[in-house]
Design a protein around this motif. Sequence first.
Motif, PDB file in Angstrom:
ATOM      1  N   GLY A   1       0.703  15.483   9.495  1.00 42.60           N
ATOM      2  CA  GLY A   1      -0.331  15.083  10.164  1.00 42.60           C
ATOM      3  C   GLY A   1      -0.263  13.498  10.478  1.00 42.60           C
ATOM      4  N   GLY A   2       0.980  12.933  10.361  1.00 41.21           N
ATOM      5  CA  GLY A   2       1.131  11.467  10.793  1.00 41.21           C
ATOM      6  C   GLY A   2       1.171  10.592   9.712  1.00 41.21           C
ATOM      7  N   SER A   3       1.356   9.418   9.874  1.00 41.24           N
ATOM      8  CA  SER A   3       1.343   8.272   8.905  1.00 41.24           C
ATOM      9  C   SER A   3      -0.126   8.176   8.490  1.00 41.24           C
ATOM     10  CB  SER A   3       1.677   7.198   9.510  1.00 41.24           C
ATOM     11  OG  SER A   3       1.213   5.830   8.698  1.00 41.24           O
ATOM     12  N   SER A   4      -0.250   7.860   6.965  1.00 39.66           N
ATOM     13  CA  SER A   4      -1.674   7.896   6.680  1.00 39.66           C
ATOM     14  C   SER A   4      -2.434   6.605   7.252  1.00 39.66           C
ATOM     15  CB  SER A   4      -1.556   7.673   4.933  1.00 39.66           C
ATOM     16  OG  SER A   4      -0.919   6.978   4.724  1.00 39.66           O
ATOM     17  N   TRP A   5      -1.642   5.695   7.800  1.00 40.00           N
ATOM     18  CA  TRP A   5      -2.180   4.291   8.369  1.00 40.00           C
ATOM     19  C   TRP A   5      -2.909   4.708   9.534  1.00 40.00           C
ATOM     20  CZ3 TRP A   5      -2.492  -0.334   6.403  1.00 40.00           C
ATOM     21  CH2 TRP A   5      -1.797  -0.608   5.223  1.00 40.00           C
ATOM     22  N   ALA A   6      -2.790   5.757  10.164  1.00 35.89           N
ATOM     23  CA  ALA A   6      -3.552   6.117  11.474  1.00 35.89           C
ATOM     24  C   ALA A   6      -5.112   5.965  11.226  1.00 35.89           C
ATOM     25  CB  ALA A   6      -3.289   7.386  11.794  1.00 35.89           C
ATOM     26  N   GLY A   7      -5.572   5.066  11.845  1.00 34.90           N
ATOM     27  CA  GLY A   7      -7.157   5.111  11.627  1.00 34.90           C
ATOM     28  C   GLY A   7      -7.592   4.063  10.527  1.00 34.90           C
ATOM     29  N   ARG A   8      -6.784   3.527   9.875  1.00 39.87           N
ATOM     30  CA  ARG A   8      -6.864   2.774   8.727  1.00 39.87           C
ATOM     31  C   ARG A   8      -7.037   1.273   9.467  1.00 39.87           C
ATOM     32  NH1 ARG A   8      -6.844   4.375   3.469  1.00 39.87           N
ATOM     33  NH2 ARG A   8      -6.260   2.164   3.021  1.00 39.87           N
ATOM     34  N   ALA A   9      -7.742   0.465   8.692  1.00 41.00           N
ATOM     35  CA  ALA A   9      -7.771  -1.072   9.012  1.00 41.00           C
ATOM     36  C   ALA A   9      -6.510  -1.706   8.092  1.00 41.00           C
ATOM     37  CB  ALA A   9      -8.977  -1.662   8.299  1.00 41.00           C
TER      38      ALA A   9
ATOM     39  N   TYR B   1       0.893  -1.375  -0.135  1.00 39.68           N
ATOM     40  CA  TYR B   1      -0.074   0.114   0.022  1.00 39.68           C
ATOM     41  C   TYR B   1       0.723   1.272   0.040  1.00 39.68           C
ATOM     42  CZ  TYR B   1      -2.984   3.667   1.792  1.00 39.68           C
ATOM     43  OH  TYR B   1      -3.899   4.834   1.875  1.00 39.68           O
ATOM     44  N   ARG B   2       2.159   1.428   0.726  1.00 43.03           N
ATOM     45  CA  ARG B   2       2.851   2.470   0.970  1.00 43.03           C
ATOM     46  C   ARG B   2       3.413   2.798  -0.154  1.00 43.03           C
ATOM     47  NH1 ARG B   2       3.667   0.569   6.274  1.00 43.03           N
ATOM     48  NH2 ARG B   2       5.793  -0.004   5.909  1.00 43.03           N
ATOM     49  N   LEU B   3       3.903   1.657  -0.983  1.00 45.14           N
ATOM     50  CA  LEU B   3       4.672   1.933  -2.092  1.00 45.14           C
ATOM     51  C   LEU B   3       4.007   2.206  -3.215  1.00 45.14           C
ATOM     52  CD1 LEU B   3       7.222  -1.391  -1.856  1.00 45.14           C
ATOM     53  CD2 LEU B   3       7.816   1.262  -1.312  1.00 45.14           C
TER      54      LEU B   3
ATOM     55  N   ALA C   1      18.173  -5.042   4.927  1.00 41.35           N
ATOM     56  CA  ALA C   1      18.570  -3.589   4.786  1.00 41.35           C
ATOM     57  C   ALA C   1      17.821  -2.815   3.702  1.00 41.35           C
ATOM     58  CB  ALA C   1      19.811  -3.562   4.527  1.00 41.35           C
ATOM     59  N   GLU C   2      17.544  -3.647   2.486  1.00 38.38           N
ATOM     60  CA  GLU C   2      16.746  -3.087   1.341  1.00 38.38           C
ATOM     61  C   GLU C   2      15.263  -3.110   1.800  1.00 38.38           C
ATOM     62  OE1 GLU C   2      19.029  -4.573  -2.727  1.00 38.38           O
ATOM     63  OE2 GLU C   2      18.015  -5.990  -1.528  1.00 38.38           O
ATOM     64  N   VAL C   3      14.794  -3.833   2.457  1.00 42.04           N
ATOM     65  CA  VAL C   3      13.334  -3.782   2.831  1.00 42.04           C
ATOM     66  C   VAL C   3      13.206  -2.411   3.808  1.00 42.04           C
ATOM     67  CG1 VAL C   3      11.480  -4.916   4.191  1.00 42.04           C
ATOM     68  CG2 VAL C   3      13.139  -6.299   2.699  1.00 42.04           C
ATOM     69  N   ARG C   4      14.076  -2.551   4.920  1.00 37.44           N
ATOM     70  CA  ARG C   4      14.084  -1.237   5.538  1.00 37.44           C
ATOM     71  C   ARG C   4      14.217   0.254   4.914  1.00 37.44           C
ATOM     72  NH1 ARG C   4      11.929   0.795   9.712  1.00 37.44           N
ATOM     73  NH2 ARG C   4      13.074   1.982  11.254  1.00 37.44           N
ATOM     74  N   ALA C   5      14.971   0.046   3.731  1.00 39.53           N
ATOM     75  CA  ALA C   5      15.206   1.221   3.052  1.00 39.53           C
ATOM     76  C   ALA C   5      13.920   1.911   2.170  1.00 39.53           C
ATOM     77  CB  ALA C   5      16.442   0.882   2.067  1.00 39.53           C
ATOM     78  N   LEU C   6      13.211   0.810   1.711  1.00 43.66           N
ATOM     79  CA  LEU C   6      11.841   0.845   1.205  1.00 43.66           C
ATOM     80  C   LEU C   6      11.113   1.316   2.053  1.00 43.66           C
ATOM     81  CD1 LEU C   6      11.590  -2.391  -1.072  1.00 43.66           C
ATOM     82  CD2 LEU C   6      11.425   0.150  -1.763  1.00 43.66           C
ATOM     83  N   GLU C   7      10.853   0.778   3.504  1.00 44.98           N
ATOM     84  CA  GLU C   7      10.117   1.358   4.413  1.00 44.98           C
ATOM     85  C   GLU C   7      10.178   2.760   4.737  1.00 44.98           C
ATOM     86  OE1 GLU C   7       9.100  -2.903   6.980  1.00 44.98           O
ATOM     87  OE2 GLU C   7      11.014  -1.778   7.678  1.00 44.98           O
ATOM     88  N   ARG C   8      11.343   3.344   4.708  1.00 47.27           N
ATOM     89  CA  ARG C   8      11.900   4.628   5.008  1.00 47.27           C
ATOM     90  C   ARG C   8      11.377   5.497   3.884  1.00 47.27           C
ATOM     91  NH1 ARG C   8      16.879   2.478   7.090  1.00 47.27           N
ATOM     92  NH2 ARG C   8      17.739   2.812   5.163  1.00 47.27           N
ATOM     93  N   ALA C   9      11.565   4.939   2.639  1.00 40.69           N
ATOM     94  CA  ALA C   9      11.172   5.876   1.242  1.00 40.69           C
ATOM     95  C   ALA C   9       9.835   5.687   1.351  1.00 40.69           C
ATOM     96  CB  ALA C   9      11.705   4.991  -0.012  1.00 40.69           C
ATOM     97  N   ALA C  10       8.883   4.863   1.728  1.00 39.51           N
ATOM     98  CA  ALA C  10       7.442   4.967   1.824  1.00 39.51           C
ATOM     99  C   ALA C  10       6.878   5.700   2.914  1.00 39.51           C
ATOM    100  CB  ALA C  10       7.053   3.448   1.966  1.00 39.51           C
ATOM    101  N   SER C  11       7.853   6.225   3.844  1.00 36.33           N
ATOM    102  CA  SER C  11       7.252   6.869   4.880  1.00 36.33           C
ATOM    103  C   SER C  11       7.737   8.420   4.954  1.00 36.33           C
ATOM    104  CB  SER C  11       7.877   6.334   6.237  1.00 36.33           C
ATOM    105  OG  SER C  11       7.189   5.076   6.428  1.00 36.33           O
ATOM    106  N   ALA C  12       8.627   8.599   3.846  1.00 32.01           N
ATOM    107  CA  ALA C  12       9.526   9.919   3.974  1.00 32.01           C
ATOM    108  C   ALA C  12       8.385  11.116   3.610  1.00 32.01           C
ATOM    109  CB  ALA C  12      10.602   9.820   3.031  1.00 32.01           C
ATOM    110  N   SER C  13       7.273  10.753   2.637  1.00 33.72           N
ATOM    111  CA  SER C  13       6.687  11.981   2.233  1.00 33.72           C
ATOM    112  C   SER C  13       5.461  12.108   2.942  1.00 33.72           C
ATOM    113  CB  SER C  13       6.293  11.840   0.639  1.00 33.72           C
ATOM    114  OG  SER C  13       5.375  10.670   0.475  1.00 33.72           O
TER     115      SER C  13
ATOM    116  N   ARG D   1      -0.009   9.171  -2.153  1.00 31.27           N
ATOM    117  CA  ARG D   1       0.365   9.907  -0.894  1.00 31.27           C
ATOM    118  C   ARG D   1       2.066  10.072  -0.674  1.00 31.27           C
ATOM    119  NH1 ARG D   1      -2.315  11.402   4.588  1.00 31.27           N
ATOM    120  NH2 ARG D   1      -0.571  11.900   5.758  1.00 31.27           N
ATOM    121  N   PHE D   2       2.423   8.495  -0.859  1.00 28.77           N
ATOM    122  CA  PHE D   2       3.770   8.577  -0.257  1.00 28.77           C
ATOM    123  C   PHE D   2       4.768   8.934  -1.398  1.00 28.77           C
ATOM    124  CE2 PHE D   2       0.922   5.880   2.011  1.00 28.77           C
ATOM    125  CZ  PHE D   2       1.453   6.120   3.310  1.00 28.77           C
ATOM    126  N   GLY D   3       4.354   9.256  -2.675  1.00 29.21           N
ATOM    127  CA  GLY D   3       5.204   9.616  -3.579  1.00 29.21           C
ATOM    128  C   GLY D   3       6.667   8.919  -3.646  1.00 29.21           C
TER     129      GLY D   3
END
Length: 262
Positions: free
Chosen positions: A250-258, A131-133, A234-246, A137-139
Amino acid sequence: MGSSGRSAGRDDGDRLQKVLARTGLGSRRACEELIAAGRVTVNGEVAELGRRVDVDHDRIEVDGVPVSVRPGLVYYLLNKPRGVVSTADDPQGRQTVVSLVPAEPRVHPVGRLDADTEGLLILTNDGELTYRLTHPRFGVEKEYLAQVAGTPSRRAVRRLRDGVELDDGPTAPARVALVAPNLLRITIHEGRNRQVRRMCEAIGHPVQRLVRSRIGPITDRKLRPGTWRELTPAEVRALERAASASVGEGGSSWAGRARPRR
């Protein structure tokens, strides 16, 4: 009651440092140090040493970046050949990207490359990271090498950089470089259908060959067409950071999502 209330007083589940170590963040000792430094949160609360977590429900973040902790998650990087479709099944009987990686556990492609496009594609069973990739919104950036008809002028390249009008609206600004007379390097963060091809058509230089060369921080020039490998922790972690950087203030768009079901 939210997931924080369900798990705050749990005496079952796995210890947090064990869960983090399992993701490849480091040894248990290193993960204990992360927790002790206040860099780990569970459901938005700073975690303490000894905390136990429910990996199916608790949201764990390190330095504000979500960490996928469910056991059994896999991440494959595939160099998709031309003619292979980015689906699990194809009614026309064409070869699919899923057929090129292990059958178990079942995975899905993260986004799509059309059948004529080659290059890097991630396949995983991690629905949250998918979802985040893929969500605009995550760009998360995707880089392409586009061999085009003719040689684009400086004005044409500038149009691509500034955004061009397509039938579904103008494109966002892109990073574009002419690296050879008929070869463009184009970096976009949108995910519209056949977007790069349509952008090049809009400036009068149709694509003759298109290869995706990078997904966020992930690239691999040695991976041959039709072959795959597992992403490193390390690559998975880098993807997680990239998918959170933008994500905005207001915080992560996961807030309040199922959680998405995959």
